[in-house]
Design a protein around this motif. Sequence first.
Motif, mmCIF file in Angstrom:
data_model
loop_
_atom_site.group_PDB
_atom_site.id
_atom_site.type_symbol
_atom_site.label_atom_id
_atom_site.label_comp_id
_atom_site.label_asym_id
_atom_site.label_seq_id
_atom_site.Cartn_x
_atom_site.Cartn_y
_atom_site.Cartn_z
ATOM 1 N N ARG A 9 -9.032 -5.892 -2.751
ATOM 2 C CA ARG A 9 -8.353 -4.624 -3.042
ATOM 3 C C ARG A 9 -9.253 -3.478 -2.582
ATOM 4 O O ARG A 9 -10.417 -3.404 -2.981
ATOM 5 C CB ARG A 9 -8.103 -4.551 -4.547
ATOM 6 C CG ARG A 9 -7.500 -3.283 -5.031
ATOM 7 C CD ARG A 9 -7.444 -3.330 -6.566
ATOM 8 N NE ARG A 9 -7.076 -2.065 -7.106
ATOM 9 C CZ ARG A 9 -5.900 -1.787 -7.641
ATOM 10 N NH1 ARG A 9 -4.989 -2.717 -7.718
ATOM 11 N NH2 ARG A 9 -5.655 -0.597 -8.120
ATOM 12 N N ILE A 10 -8.704 -2.595 -1.768
ATOM 13 C CA ILE A 10 -9.448 -1.430 -1.276
ATOM 14 C C ILE A 10 -8.661 -0.180 -1.619
ATOM 15 O O ILE A 10 -7.469 -0.093 -1.327
ATOM 16 C CB ILE A 10 -9.691 -1.528 0.240
ATOM 17 C CG1 ILE A 10 -10.572 -2.738 0.521
ATOM 18 C CG2 ILE A 10 -10.291 -0.244 0.781
ATOM 19 C CD1 ILE A 10 -10.876 -2.977 1.961
ATOM 20 N N GLU A 11 -9.338 0.768 -2.260
ATOM 21 C CA GLU A 11 -8.694 2.017 -2.675
ATOM 22 C C GLU A 11 -9.208 3.179 -1.834
ATOM 23 O O GLU A 11 -10.404 3.307 -1.608
ATOM 24 C CB GLU A 11 -8.981 2.302 -4.147
ATOM 25 C CG GLU A 11 -8.400 1.281 -5.092
ATOM 26 C CD GLU A 11 -8.674 1.604 -6.542
ATOM 27 O OE1 GLU A 11 -9.237 2.676 -6.848
ATOM 28 O OE2 GLU A 11 -8.325 0.760 -7.382
ATOM 29 N N TYR A 13 -8.585 7.423 -1.799
ATOM 30 C CA TYR A 13 -7.957 8.571 -2.454
ATOM 31 C C TYR A 13 -7.914 9.715 -1.453
ATOM 32 O O TYR A 13 -8.922 10.037 -0.824
ATOM 33 C CB TYR A 13 -8.747 8.991 -3.701
ATOM 34 C CG TYR A 13 -8.539 8.049 -4.852
ATOM 35 C CD1 TYR A 13 -7.648 8.356 -5.866
ATOM 36 C CD2 TYR A 13 -9.223 6.845 -4.926
ATOM 37 C CE1 TYR A 13 -7.450 7.490 -6.927
ATOM 38 C CE2 TYR A 13 -9.032 5.976 -5.976
ATOM 39 C CZ TYR A 13 -8.144 6.305 -6.975
ATOM 40 O OH TYR A 13 -7.945 5.436 -8.018
ATOM 41 N N GLY A 33 -12.423 4.252 1.491
ATOM 42 C CA GLY A 33 -12.300 2.805 1.405
ATOM 43 C C GLY A 33 -12.923 2.160 2.627
ATOM 44 O O GLY A 33 -12.795 0.956 2.832
ATOM 45 N N PRO A 68 -3.690 8.100 -4.703
ATOM 46 C CA PRO A 68 -4.408 6.875 -4.354
ATOM 47 C C PRO A 68 -3.556 6.035 -3.409
ATOM 48 O O PRO A 68 -2.337 5.992 -3.526
ATOM 49 C CB PRO A 68 -4.581 6.173 -5.704
ATOM 50 C CG PRO A 68 -3.442 6.656 -6.535
ATOM 51 C CD PRO A 68 -3.144 8.060 -6.059
ATOM 52 N N ILE A 70 -3.629 2.085 -2.091
ATOM 53 C CA ILE A 70 -4.295 0.822 -2.367
ATOM 54 C C ILE A 70 -3.860 -0.215 -1.348
ATOM 55 O O ILE A 70 -2.674 -0.447 -1.156
ATOM 56 C CB ILE A 70 -3.973 0.356 -3.803
ATOM 57 C CG1 ILE A 70 -4.453 1.425 -4.785
ATOM 58 C CG2 ILE A 70 -4.629 -1.004 -4.080
ATOM 59 C CD1 ILE A 70 -4.012 1.215 -6.201
ATOM 60 N N PHE A 71 -4.863 -0.819 -0.696
ATOM 61 C CA PHE A 71 -4.643 -1.898 0.253
ATOM 62 C C PHE A 71 -5.043 -3.197 -0.444
ATOM 63 O O PHE A 71 -6.112 -3.272 -1.050
ATOM 64 C CB PHE A 71 -5.533 -1.735 1.495
ATOM 65 C CG PHE A 71 -5.244 -0.496 2.297
ATOM 66 C CD1 PHE A 71 -4.336 -0.548 3.352
ATOM 67 C CD2 PHE A 71 -5.884 0.710 2.020
ATOM 68 C CE1 PHE A 71 -4.083 0.587 4.111
ATOM 69 C CE2 PHE A 71 -5.634 1.836 2.772
ATOM 70 C CZ PHE A 71 -4.724 1.778 3.824
ATOM 71 N N ILE A 72 -4.177 -4.202 -0.367
ATOM 72 C CA ILE A 72 -4.481 -5.509 -0.947
ATOM 73 C C ILE A 72 -4.298 -6.558 0.138
ATOM 74 O O ILE A 72 -3.235 -6.639 0.741
ATOM 75 C CB ILE A 72 -3.592 -5.815 -2.165
ATOM 76 C CG1 ILE A 72 -3.793 -4.752 -3.246
ATOM 77 C CG2 ILE A 72 -3.875 -7.222 -2.701
ATOM 78 C CD1 ILE A 72 -2.888 -4.882 -4.438
#
Length: 76
Positions: A9-11, A13, A33, A68, A70-72
């Motif tokens: 998981r990469i956040e 903002y 990120g 935000p 979010i990449f998963i």
Amino acid sequence: PEDIEPGKRIEVYVRFWVDIDGSVSKAEIIKSGGNVFDKEVLRVLKKMPRWEPALQAGRPIAVAYQQPVIFIGEEQ
């Protein structure tokens, strides 16, 4: 981006403005990120259609937003 490990998981903002005409401007990364992910967020924001501007006393105003992203990593 495809170079994310499965399940990771990469956040990122991002802060940006929605101007009185609904255009998105002044995008800036406020939590990184990593370079690849930051660039992807900014690329997508540049392609964003116009938003409905905020109203104050019935008149459109420019407003800053923080979002935000979010990449998963996809699990195989």
